[in-house]
Motif scaffolding. Structure first.
Motif, short mmCIF file in Angstrom:
data_model
loop_
_atom_site.label_atom_id
_atom_site.label_comp_id
_atom_site.label_asym_id
_atom_site.label_seq_id
_atom_site.Cartn_x
_atom_site.Cartn_y
_atom_site.Cartn_z
N CYS A 82 0.86 -1.19 0.00
CA CYS A 82 0.00 0.00 0.00
C CYS A 82 0.89 1.24 0.00
CB CYS A 82 -0.89 -0.01 1.24
SG CYS A 82 -1.81 1.53 1.45
N GLN A 84 0.35 4.08 1.06
CA GLN A 84 0.18 4.89 2.27
C GLN A 84 0.81 4.22 3.49
OE1 GLN A 84 -1.14 7.90 2.48
NE2 GLN A 84 -0.98 8.06 4.69
N CYS A 101 -6.91 -0.77 0.28
CA CYS A 101 -6.08 -1.24 1.39
C CYS A 101 -6.97 -1.90 2.44
CB CYS A 101 -5.30 -0.09 2.01
SG CYS A 101 -4.21 -0.64 3.33
N ASN A 103 -6.03 -2.64 5.52
CA ASN A 103 -5.65 -2.21 6.87
C ASN A 103 -6.71 -1.24 7.43
OD1 ASN A 103 -4.51 -1.06 9.13
ND2 ASN A 103 -2.58 -0.52 8.15
N CYS A 106 -5.67 2.32 7.95
CA CYS A 106 -5.18 3.05 6.79
C CYS A 106 -6.36 3.70 6.08
CB CYS A 106 -4.44 2.09 5.86
SG CYS A 106 -3.68 2.91 4.44
ZN ZN Z 1 -2.70 1.01 3.53
#
Ligand code: ZN
Length: 137
Positions: A82, A84, A101, A103, A106
């Protein structure tokens, strides 16, 4: 967007040709076999600045990802962290045509999961690769 494979390849070749001529106007028209278009583009742009060559490679790689996904191989997305948070939990959301993503932490300012265009994943991928190449020399 439900192009046939032939249309898809033709569109990809056209994009590479256009991209090449935008950088090198006298590159002329590509007349060879479709699979040779990347070689043709690299030949005509080999003298350009490193960042232009990197942009060219990112375009090629984005097309590769698009093709894999069109063929039903969305696992191609998982080979990228990712941009980010760096986790390896991206998955493909076909209706948005973006990688998402997984997560939970995130998220953007609105609390929504970060999503990425293939273009961004390709740019990051090529940038990482060239950073590795620079360290190796
Ligand atoms: Zn992410």
């Amino acid at each position: 967007m439900n192009l046939s494979v032939v249309d898809r390849i033709r569109a990809a070749v056209c994009e590479v040709e256009h991209h090449t001529r935008a950088a090198v106007p006298d590159a002329g028209h590509f007349t060879g076999e479709e699979s040779r278009v990347y070689d043709w583009a690299r030949q005509h742009t080999a003298h350009l600045a490193a960042e232009q060559q990197q942009a060219r490679e990112a375009l090629f790689y984005r097309q590769e990802l698009e093709y894999a996904i069109a063929m039903g191989d969305t696992t191609a997305i998982r080979r990228h962290p990712c941009p980010q948070c760096g986790c390896w939990g991206l998955y493909w959301r076909p209706e948005a045509r973006r990688a998402v993503c997984v997560n939970h932490y995130c998220t953007d300012a609105n609390g929504l999961a970060h999503t990425w265009e293939l273009k961004r994943l390709a740019q990051d991928h090529v940038a990482r690769k060239s950073a590795v190449a620079r360290r190796a020399t």
